[in-house]
Design a protein around this motif. Structure first.
Motif, PDB file in Angstrom:
ATOM      1  N   TRP A  60      99.242   3.874 -21.288  1.00  0.00           N
ATOM      2  CA  TRP A  60      99.772   3.517 -19.974  1.00  0.00           C
ATOM      3  C   TRP A  60     101.008   4.349 -19.641  1.00  0.00           C
ATOM      4  O   TRP A  60     101.829   4.646 -20.531  1.00  0.00           O
ATOM      5  N   ALA A  61     101.149   4.686 -18.372  1.00  0.00           N
ATOM      6  CA  ALA A  61     102.399   5.273 -17.889  1.00  0.00           C
ATOM      7  C   ALA A  61     103.455   4.170 -17.892  1.00  0.00           C
ATOM      8  O   ALA A  61     103.157   3.016 -17.574  1.00  0.00           O
ATOM      9  N   VAL A  62     104.667   4.546 -18.301  1.00  0.00           N
ATOM     10  CA  VAL A  62     105.742   3.554 -18.449  1.00  0.00           C
ATOM     11  C   VAL A  62     106.792   3.744 -17.361  1.00  0.00           C
ATOM     12  O   VAL A  62     107.343   4.837 -17.202  1.00  0.00           O
ATOM     13  N   GLU A  63     107.036   2.654 -16.660  1.00  0.00           N
ATOM     14  CA  GLU A  63     108.082   2.628 -15.645  1.00  0.00           C
ATOM     15  C   GLU A  63     109.225   1.784 -16.195  1.00  0.00           C
ATOM     16  O   GLU A  63     108.971   0.722 -16.775  1.00  0.00           O
ATOM     17  N   VAL A  64     110.475   2.231 -16.065  1.00  0.00           N
ATOM     18  CA  VAL A  64     111.609   1.390 -16.440  1.00  0.00           C
ATOM     19  C   VAL A  64     112.146   0.786 -15.142  1.00  0.00           C
ATOM     20  O   VAL A  64     112.578   1.519 -14.242  1.00  0.00           O
ATOM     21  N   LYS A  65     112.073  -0.532 -15.060  1.00  0.00           N
ATOM     22  CA  LYS A  65     112.427  -1.215 -13.818  1.00  0.00           C
ATOM     23  C   LYS A  65     113.815  -0.809 -13.334  1.00  0.00           C
ATOM     24  O   LYS A  65     114.765  -0.775 -14.129  1.00  0.00           O
ATOM     25  N   ASP A  66     113.935  -0.555 -12.069  1.00  0.00           N
ATOM     26  CA  ASP A  66     115.212  -0.191 -11.415  1.00  0.00           C
ATOM     27  C   ASP A  66     115.837   1.083 -11.978  1.00  0.00           C
ATOM     28  O   ASP A  66     117.007   1.348 -11.743  1.00  0.00           O
ATOM     29  N   GLN A  67     115.082   1.847 -12.782  1.00  0.00           N
ATOM     30  CA  GLN A  67     115.668   3.071 -13.349  1.00  0.00           C
ATOM     31  C   GLN A  67     114.849   4.311 -13.086  1.00  0.00           C
ATOM     32  O   GLN A  67     115.372   5.317 -12.643  1.00  0.00           O
ATOM     33  N   THR A  68     113.550   4.230 -13.453  1.00  0.00           N
ATOM     34  CA  THR A  68     112.717   5.422 -13.265  1.00  0.00           C
ATOM     35  C   THR A  68     111.248   5.014 -13.096  1.00  0.00           C
ATOM     36  O   THR A  68     110.781   4.095 -13.777  1.00  0.00           O
ATOM     37  N   PRO A  69     110.532   5.711 -12.221  1.00  0.00           N
ATOM     38  CA  PRO A  69     109.104   5.416 -12.069  1.00  0.00           C
ATOM     39  C   PRO A  69     108.279   5.953 -13.225  1.00  0.00           C
ATOM     40  O   PRO A  69     107.137   5.547 -13.427  1.00  0.00           O
ATOM     41  N   PHE A  70     108.851   6.888 -14.029  1.00  0.00           N
ATOM     42  CA  PHE A  70     108.082   7.429 -15.149  1.00  0.00           C
ATOM     43  C   PHE A  70     108.997   7.822 -16.296  1.00  0.00           C
ATOM     44  O   PHE A  70     109.785   8.762 -16.182  1.00  0.00           O
ATOM     45  N   ALA A  71     108.873   7.097 -17.419  1.00  0.00           N
ATOM     46  CA  ALA A  71     109.676   7.407 -18.608  1.00  0.00           C
ATOM     47  C   ALA A  71     108.832   8.004 -19.721  1.00  0.00           C
ATOM     48  O   ALA A  71     109.380   8.504 -20.705  1.00  0.00           O
ATOM     49  N   GLY A  72     107.496   7.946 -19.594  1.00  0.00           N
ATOM     50  CA  GLY A  72     106.623   8.449 -20.653  1.00  0.00           C
ATOM     51  C   GLY A  72     105.375   7.585 -20.742  1.00  0.00           C
ATOM     52  O   GLY A  72     104.963   6.994 -19.746  1.00  0.00           O
ATOM     53  N   PHE A  73     104.780   7.531 -21.949  1.00  0.00           N
ATOM     54  CA  PHE A  73     103.605   6.653 -22.113  1.00  0.00           C
ATOM     55  C   PHE A  73     103.723   5.811 -23.370  1.00  0.00           C
ATOM     56  O   PHE A  73     104.407   6.188 -24.338  1.00  0.00           O
ATOM     57  N   ILE A  74     103.052   4.674 -23.324  1.00  0.00           N
ATOM     58  CA  ILE A  74     102.898   3.775 -24.478  1.00  0.00           C
ATOM     59  C   ILE A  74     101.506   3.194 -24.349  1.00  0.00           C
ATOM     60  O   ILE A  74     101.110   2.804 -23.247  1.00  0.00           O
ATOM     61  N   GLY A  75     100.763   3.131 -25.452  1.00  0.00           N
ATOM     62  CA  GLY A  75      99.458   2.500 -25.312  1.00  0.00           C
ATOM     63  C   GLY A  75      98.537   2.669 -26.494  1.00  0.00           C
ATOM     64  O   GLY A  75      98.958   2.997 -27.603  1.00  0.00           O
ATOM     65  N   LEU A  76      97.272   2.436 -26.218  1.00  0.00           N
ATOM     66  CA  LEU A  76      96.228   2.379 -27.237  1.00  0.00           C
ATOM     67  C   LEU A  76      95.221   3.492 -26.978  1.00  0.00           C
ATOM     68  O   LEU A  76      94.849   3.732 -25.830  1.00  0.00           O
ATOM     69  N   SER A  77      94.783   4.143 -28.051  1.00  0.00           N
ATOM     70  CA  SER A  77      93.757   5.170 -27.859  1.00  0.00           C
ATOM     71  C   SER A  77      92.871   5.261 -29.090  1.00  0.00           C
ATOM     72  O   SER A  77      93.247   4.815 -30.176  1.00  0.00           O
ATOM     73  N   VAL A  78      91.703   5.833 -28.885  1.00  0.00           N
ATOM     74  CA  VAL A  78      90.738   6.024 -29.968  1.00  0.00           C
ATOM     75  C   VAL A  78      90.860   7.474 -30.443  1.00  0.00           C
ATOM     76  O   VAL A  78      90.541   8.393 -29.681  1.00  0.00           O
ATOM     77  N   PRO A  79      91.357   7.688 -31.672  1.00  0.00           N
ATOM     78  CA  PRO A  79      91.487   9.069 -32.161  1.00  0.00           C
ATOM     79  C   PRO A  79      90.134   9.776 -32.199  1.00  0.00           C
ATOM     80  O   PRO A  79      89.110   9.154 -32.523  1.00  0.00           O
ATOM     81  N   GLN A  80      90.166  11.061 -31.891  1.00  0.00           N
ATOM     82  CA  GLN A  80      88.915  11.832 -31.805  1.00  0.00           C
ATOM     83  C   GLN A  80      88.562  12.518 -33.122  1.00  0.00           C
ATOM     84  O   GLN A  80      87.512  13.120 -33.244  1.00  0.00           O
ATOM     85  N   PHE A  81      89.461  12.455 -34.109  1.00  0.00           N
ATOM     86  CA  PHE A  81      89.164  13.108 -35.391  1.00  0.00           C
ATOM     87  C   PHE A  81      88.537  12.109 -36.364  1.00  0.00           C
ATOM     88  O   PHE A  81      88.568  10.895 -36.120  1.00  0.00           O
ATOM     89  N   SER A  82      87.973  12.624 -37.440  1.00  0.00           N
ATOM     90  CA  SER A  82      87.374  11.776 -38.465  1.00  0.00           C
ATOM     91  C   SER A  82      88.269  11.699 -39.684  1.00  0.00           C
ATOM     92  O   SER A  82      88.748  12.722 -40.171  1.00  0.00           O
TER      93      SER A  82
END
Ligand SMILES: CC(C)(COP(=O)(O)OP(=O)(O)OC[C@H]1O[C@@H](n2cnc3c(N)ncnc32)[C@H](O)[C@@H]1OP(=O)(O)O)[C@@H](O)C(=O)NCCC(=O)NCCS
Length: 181
Positions: A60-82
């Motif tokens: 997910w894109a991360v918004e810091v309330k009252d500070q910035t619309p975009f601070a980076g990402f945090i979330g869940l993903s499925v790695p593509q390597f074995s």
């Protein structure tokens, strides 16, 4: 998703410039093979969106309330390597430098874990990084993950100083045990 200070949301076109700027910062990419040229960041946003469509969760894109619309990402993903622990779901984070060391990654990651366990019914969530990335390891520990093992990242060539990784994990019963009643 909303936490006390953050909003974890879907990506917008306007995020791409800030994302590319973050990925071009050598401090942010210190534990990755290289900084990313803008074109790679644009492609990565495309892959993140496709991942959401495919799995119903993602970075997910991360918004810091009252500070910035975009601070980076945090979330869940499925790695593509074995590797011996794949297929799996990984929790990950990357924030722009002005937002480090204020507890944002841990706060957002807790919401991502909750989503993974309660909305997606995952049994286990892993995370990994290079041993030297103490900030990332600290986030893993603060959200209740346990060190499991070392492994060599198969996507990196033999001899690459970043090849060795540490693996952390948390399973649903352990996560349940950490939740307030
Ligand atoms: C990893 C990252 C997302 C952490 O974000 P953050 O919002 O600063 O994380 P938090 O504030 O929740 O927690 C960071 C913890 O690491 C600690 N820390 C940070 N740098 C440290 C260092 N050099 N040595 C020891 N501890 C350190 C902080 O003190 C804090 O722990 P504390 O709350 O016990 O004091 C951020 O540093 C980042 O984006 N790094 C670059 C991208 C990256 O490496 N992503 C992870 C790839 S696996």
């Amino acid at each position: 998703m909303e936490t006390s200070r953050l909003i974890l949301r879907q990506w917008r076109e306007a995020d791409v410039d800030s994302f590319a700027e973050m990925n071009a910062d050598p401090r942010v990419m210190r534990y990755f093979p290289s900084t990313l040229p803008r074109e790679h960041s644009v492609q990565m946003v495309g892959r993140i969106k496709t991942h959401f469509d495919e799995y119903g969760f993602g970075l997910w894109a991360v918004e810091v309330k009252d500070q910035t619309p975009f601070a980076g990402f945090i979330g869940l993903s499925v790695p593509q390597f074995s590797a011996y622990f794949t297929p799996c779901v990984e929790i990950g984070w990357r924030l722009a430098v002005p937002f480090w060391n204020q507890g944002y990654a841990s706060e957002g990651a807790q919401a991502a874990l909750e989503f993974g366990f309660t909305q997606c019914n995952l049994k286990e969530i892993v995370s990994f990084t290079v041993p030297a990335n103490v900030a990332s390891r600290r986030v893993m520990e603060k959200i209740g993950m346990t060190y499991i093992d070392n492994f060599d990242h198969p996507a990196l060539p033999d001899g690459d100083p970043l090849k060795r990784h540490v693996l952390y994990s948390i399973n649903r019963p352990d996560w349940d045990g950490l939740q307030p009643n």
